[in-house]
Design a protein around this motif. Structure first.
Motif, PDB file in Angstrom:
ATOM      1  N   ALA A 171       0.830  -1.205   0.000  1.00 46.48           N
ATOM      2  CA  ALA A 171       0.000   0.000   0.000  1.00 46.48           C
ATOM      3  C   ALA A 171       0.865   1.256   0.000  1.00 46.48           C
ATOM      4  CB  ALA A 171      -0.928   0.002   1.209  1.00 46.48           C
ATOM      5  N   ALA A 172       1.939   1.244   0.782  1.00 48.18           N
ATOM      6  CA  ALA A 172       2.826   2.409   0.849  1.00 48.18           C
ATOM      7  C   ALA A 172       3.555   2.631  -0.472  1.00 48.18           C
ATOM      8  CB  ALA A 172       3.828   2.235   1.983  1.00 48.18           C
ATOM      9  N   LEU A 173       3.892   1.562  -1.158  1.00 47.80           N
ATOM     10  CA  LEU A 173       4.558   1.672  -2.460  1.00 47.80           C
ATOM     11  C   LEU A 173       3.661   2.381  -3.465  1.00 47.80           C
ATOM     12  CD1 LEU A 173       6.936   0.931  -4.388  1.00 47.80           C
ATOM     13  CD2 LEU A 173       5.732  -1.235  -4.826  1.00 47.80           C
ATOM     14  N   GLY A 174       2.376   2.062  -3.445  1.00 44.09           N
ATOM     15  CA  GLY A 174       1.434   2.686  -4.372  1.00 44.09           C
ATOM     16  C   GLY A 174       1.819   2.441  -5.808  1.00 44.09           C
ATOM     17  N   ASP A 175       1.883   3.516  -6.610  1.00 43.42           N
ATOM     18  CA  ASP A 175       2.226   3.374  -8.022  1.00 43.42           C
ATOM     19  C   ASP A 175       3.670   3.758  -8.307  1.00 43.42           C
ATOM     20  OD1 ASP A 175       2.129   6.094  -7.648  1.00 43.42           O
ATOM     21  OD2 ASP A 175       0.717   6.507  -9.276  1.00 43.42           O
ATOM     22  N   LYS A 176       4.479   3.918  -7.252  1.00 40.66           N
ATOM     23  CA  LYS A 176       5.889   4.268  -7.425  1.00 40.66           C
ATOM     24  C   LYS A 176       6.708   3.033  -7.793  1.00 40.66           C
ATOM     25  CE  LYS A 176       5.106   8.470  -5.776  1.00 40.66           C
ATOM     26  NZ  LYS A 176       4.991   9.646  -6.663  1.00 40.66           N
ATOM     27  N   ARG A 177       7.899   3.291  -8.313  1.00 41.32           N
ATOM     28  CA  ARG A 177       8.788   2.180  -8.640  1.00 41.32           C
ATOM     29  C   ARG A 177       9.717   1.801  -7.489  1.00 41.32           C
ATOM     30  NH1 ARG A 177      11.905   3.362 -14.091  1.00 41.32           N
ATOM     31  NH2 ARG A 177      12.251   5.389 -13.062  1.00 41.32           N
ATOM     32  N   ALA A 178       9.824   2.668  -6.479  1.00 43.88           N
ATOM     33  CA  ALA A 178      10.752   2.427  -5.376  1.00 43.88           C
ATOM     34  C   ALA A 178      10.136   2.904  -4.076  1.00 43.88           C
ATOM     35  CB  ALA A 178      12.068   3.162  -5.634  1.00 43.88           C
ATOM     36  N   ILE A 179      10.695   2.411  -2.975  1.00 42.99           N
ATOM     37  CA  ILE A 179      10.253   2.867  -1.659  1.00 42.99           C
ATOM     38  C   ILE A 179      11.410   2.741  -0.679  1.00 42.99           C
ATOM     39  CG2 ILE A 179       9.330   0.582  -1.044  1.00 42.99           C
ATOM     40  CD1 ILE A 179       7.151   2.056   0.587  1.00 42.99           C
ATOM     41  N   LEU A 180      11.565   3.741   0.169  1.00 41.64           N
ATOM     42  CA  LEU A 180      12.504   3.687   1.280  1.00 41.64           C
ATOM     43  C   LEU A 180      11.724   3.273   2.516  1.00 41.64           C
ATOM     44  CD1 LEU A 180      15.470   4.311   2.171  1.00 41.64           C
ATOM     45  CD2 LEU A 180      14.629   6.554   2.894  1.00 41.64           C
ATOM     46  N   LEU A 181      12.190   2.224   3.179  1.00 42.06           N
ATOM     47  CA  LEU A 181      11.491   1.646   4.322  1.00 42.06           C
ATOM     48  C   LEU A 181      12.230   2.030   5.602  1.00 42.06           C
ATOM     49  CD1 LEU A 181      11.146  -1.898   2.733  1.00 42.06           C
ATOM     50  CD2 LEU A 181       9.327  -0.168   2.850  1.00 42.06           C
ATOM     51  N   ALA A 182      11.604   2.851   6.444  1.00 39.74           N
ATOM     52  CA  ALA A 182      12.256   3.334   7.660  1.00 39.74           C
ATOM     53  C   ALA A 182      12.724   2.182   8.539  1.00 39.74           C
ATOM     54  CB  ALA A 182      11.301   4.235   8.439  1.00 39.74           C
ATOM     55  N   HIS A 183      13.944   2.338   9.075  1.00 38.29           N
ATOM     56  CA  HIS A 183      14.562   1.351   9.976  1.00 38.29           C
ATOM     57  C   HIS A 183      14.716  -0.013   9.311  1.00 38.29           C
ATOM     58  CE1 HIS A 183      13.982   4.326  13.109  1.00 38.29           C
ATOM     59  NE2 HIS A 183      12.705   4.418  12.763  1.00 38.29           N
ATOM     60  N   HIS A 184      14.818  -0.014   8.002  1.00 39.28           N
ATOM     61  CA  HIS A 184      14.793  -1.283   7.279  1.00 39.28           C
ATOM     62  C   HIS A 184      15.762  -1.263   6.097  1.00 39.28           C
ATOM     63  CE1 HIS A 184      11.928  -4.668   5.661  1.00 39.28           C
ATOM     64  NE2 HIS A 184      13.207  -4.987   5.566  1.00 39.28           N
ATOM     65  N   GLY A 185      15.369  -0.691   4.994  1.00 35.52           N
ATOM     66  CA  GLY A 185      16.168  -0.696   3.772  1.00 35.52           C
ATOM     67  C   GLY A 185      15.371  -0.096   2.632  1.00 35.52           C
ATOM     68  N   HIS A 186      15.464  -0.702   1.480  1.00 37.17           N
ATOM     69  CA  HIS A 186      14.731  -0.176   0.336  1.00 37.17           C
ATOM     70  C   HIS A 186      14.125  -1.314  -0.465  1.00 37.17           C
ATOM     71  CE1 HIS A 186      18.070  -1.574  -2.181  1.00 37.17           C
ATOM     72  NE2 HIS A 186      17.195  -1.521  -3.159  1.00 37.17           N
ATOM     73  N   LEU A 187      13.231  -0.947  -1.366  1.00 38.12           N
ATOM     74  CA  LEU A 187      12.656  -1.890  -2.320  1.00 38.12           C
ATOM     75  C   LEU A 187      12.463  -1.151  -3.639  1.00 38.12           C
ATOM     76  CD1 LEU A 187       9.847  -4.446  -1.825  1.00 38.12           C
ATOM     77  CD2 LEU A 187       9.540  -2.709  -3.584  1.00 38.12           C
ATOM     78  N   VAL A 188      12.828  -1.806  -4.731  1.00 37.91           N
ATOM     79  CA  VAL A 188      12.584  -1.235  -6.056  1.00 37.91           C
ATOM     80  C   VAL A 188      11.870  -2.280  -6.905  1.00 37.91           C
ATOM     81  CG1 VAL A 188      14.592   0.298  -5.975  1.00 37.91           C
ATOM     82  CG2 VAL A 188      14.830  -1.969  -7.002  1.00 37.91           C
ATOM     83  N   THR A 189      11.127  -1.797  -7.893  1.00 39.05           N
ATOM     84  CA  THR A 189      10.389  -2.675  -8.797  1.00 39.05           C
ATOM     85  C   THR A 189      10.711  -2.304 -10.237  1.00 39.05           C
ATOM     86  OG1 THR A 189       8.463  -1.218  -9.001  1.00 39.05           O
ATOM     87  CG2 THR A 189       8.493  -2.753  -7.139  1.00 39.05           C
ATOM     88  N   GLY A 190      10.388  -3.210 -11.152  1.00 39.30           N
ATOM     89  CA  GLY A 190      10.587  -2.907 -12.559  1.00 39.30           C
ATOM     90  C   GLY A 190       9.668  -3.720 -13.443  1.00 39.30           C
ATOM     91  N   ARG A 191       9.363  -3.173 -14.589  1.00 40.04           N
ATOM     92  CA  ARG A 191       8.636  -3.938 -15.600  1.00 40.04           C
ATOM     93  C   ARG A 191       9.514  -5.060 -16.121  1.00 40.04           C
ATOM     94  NH1 ARG A 191       7.588   1.135 -19.235  1.00 40.04           N
ATOM     95  NH2 ARG A 191       9.644   1.474 -18.315  1.00 40.04           N
ATOM     96  N   THR A 192      10.823  -4.857 -16.019  1.00 39.98           N
ATOM     97  CA  THR A 192      11.804  -5.855 -16.444  1.00 39.98           C
ATOM     98  C   THR A 192      12.841  -6.015 -15.344  1.00 39.98           C
ATOM     99  OG1 THR A 192      13.258  -4.205 -17.460  1.00 39.98           O
ATOM    100  CG2 THR A 192      11.535  -5.178 -18.865  1.00 39.98           C
ATOM    101  N   VAL A 193      13.587  -7.105 -15.402  1.00 36.37           N
ATOM    102  CA  VAL A 193      14.697  -7.289 -14.465  1.00 36.37           C
ATOM    103  C   VAL A 193      15.715  -6.178 -14.662  1.00 36.37           C
ATOM    104  CG1 VAL A 193      16.569  -8.832 -13.757  1.00 36.37           C
ATOM    105  CG2 VAL A 193      14.357  -9.798 -14.432  1.00 36.37           C
TER     106      VAL A 193
END
Length: 265
Positions: A171-193
């Motif tokens: 839900a926090a990611l929404g329609d973005k391609r990336a997200i910074l997760l507090a006290h954690h790390g990051h996550l990124v997404t892609g249509r391709t690898v």
């Protein structure tokens, strides 16, 4: 005699895009090979944090995806030891168990049909930035693919092995391609690898730049219109292919065991 010095920026951009379509054609790598290479690229790029972090890509059948085996570091992943799992993390191909934290990948794949690859790591500088509970600030040209494209989750939901964490993160990611997760790390997404890999390399560099800039003074914002233009220019499929090919060639020089069969990149 130069013939293009009076051409408009739109004309020059169009010409460059046509040339990129001509020179950066479809990859001969399989999804398994791309994912294995991405693990090695991430390792070399400072994303190693022991056994923490997961990298995944959709499989051919709906509701399936490839990911690494729990117990292996990013520097040990090959195209042959990747697992194919279903949405319940049951292993369909391969030996071993997936990371239980892969559960939130299922939630993201279900929420985002456009996403075909997810990279989540605890890379050093993104993890350090996450400790400050501040969003990623994009204020340098190289990092503009992340401009207005990186969400921020300020509240840490705990270790993401439950469905609740999957709901919160997706839900926090929404329609973005990336997200910074507090006290954690990051996550990124892609249509391709290739796209996800390029963003993973970039978000760690962006976090490092931000920390360096914050230690020296106040980070100044980019002009929004120009930043959005740069975001779009640097976020094309062909540019992602070019970036990935470079990272992959470098990874293969460092990790020739990553692929079973030699592939021209």
């Amino acid at each position: 005699m130069a013939k293009t010095l009076r051409d408009t920026k739109d004309v020059l951009v169009g010409r460059a895009e046509r040339q990129m379509r001509e020179h950066f054609t479809d990859s001969k790598l399989t999804v398994r090979q791309k994912l294995a290479l991405t693990c090695r690229i991430a390792f070399d790029g400072g994303h190693d944090s022991g056994l923490a972090g997961q990298i995944s890509a959709r499989g051919q059948e709906p509701g399936t995806y490839y990911t690494q085996r729990l117990g292996l570091g990013f520097d040990e992943i090959t195209e042959d030891n990747l697992l194919l799992v279903d949405e319940d993390l049951q292993v369909l191909e391969g030996e071993g168990m997936p990371n239980p934290a892969n559960r939130f990948h299922t939630w993201i794949y279900r929420a985002r049909e456009d996403v075909n690859c997810i990279i989540h790591t605890h890379s050093l500088h993104t993890a350090a930035l996450s400790m400050l509970e501040v969003p990623l600030v994009v204020s340098q040209m190289d990092t503009t693919p992340l401009y207005d494209d990186c969400a921020f989750l300020k509240d840490w939901p705990g270790v993401p092995v439950g469905n609740e964490e999957g709901e919160i993160i997706s839900a926090a990611l929404g329609d973005k391609r990336a997200i910074l997760l507090a006290h954690h790390g990051h996550l990124v997404t892609g249509r391709t690898v290739e796209e996800a890999c390029s963003l993973a390399v970039l978000i760690e560099r962006a976090a490092r730049l931000q920390l360096l800039a914050m230690s020296a003074g106040t980070v100044r914002p980019l002009p929004p219109a120009l930043a959005r233009e740069a975001h779009d220019w640097t976020s094309t499929d062909r540019r992602n292919r070019a970036n990935f090919a470079y990272y992959a060639r470098r990874a293969l020089r460092n990790h020739p065991d990553c692929l079973t069969n030699k592939v021209e990149i």
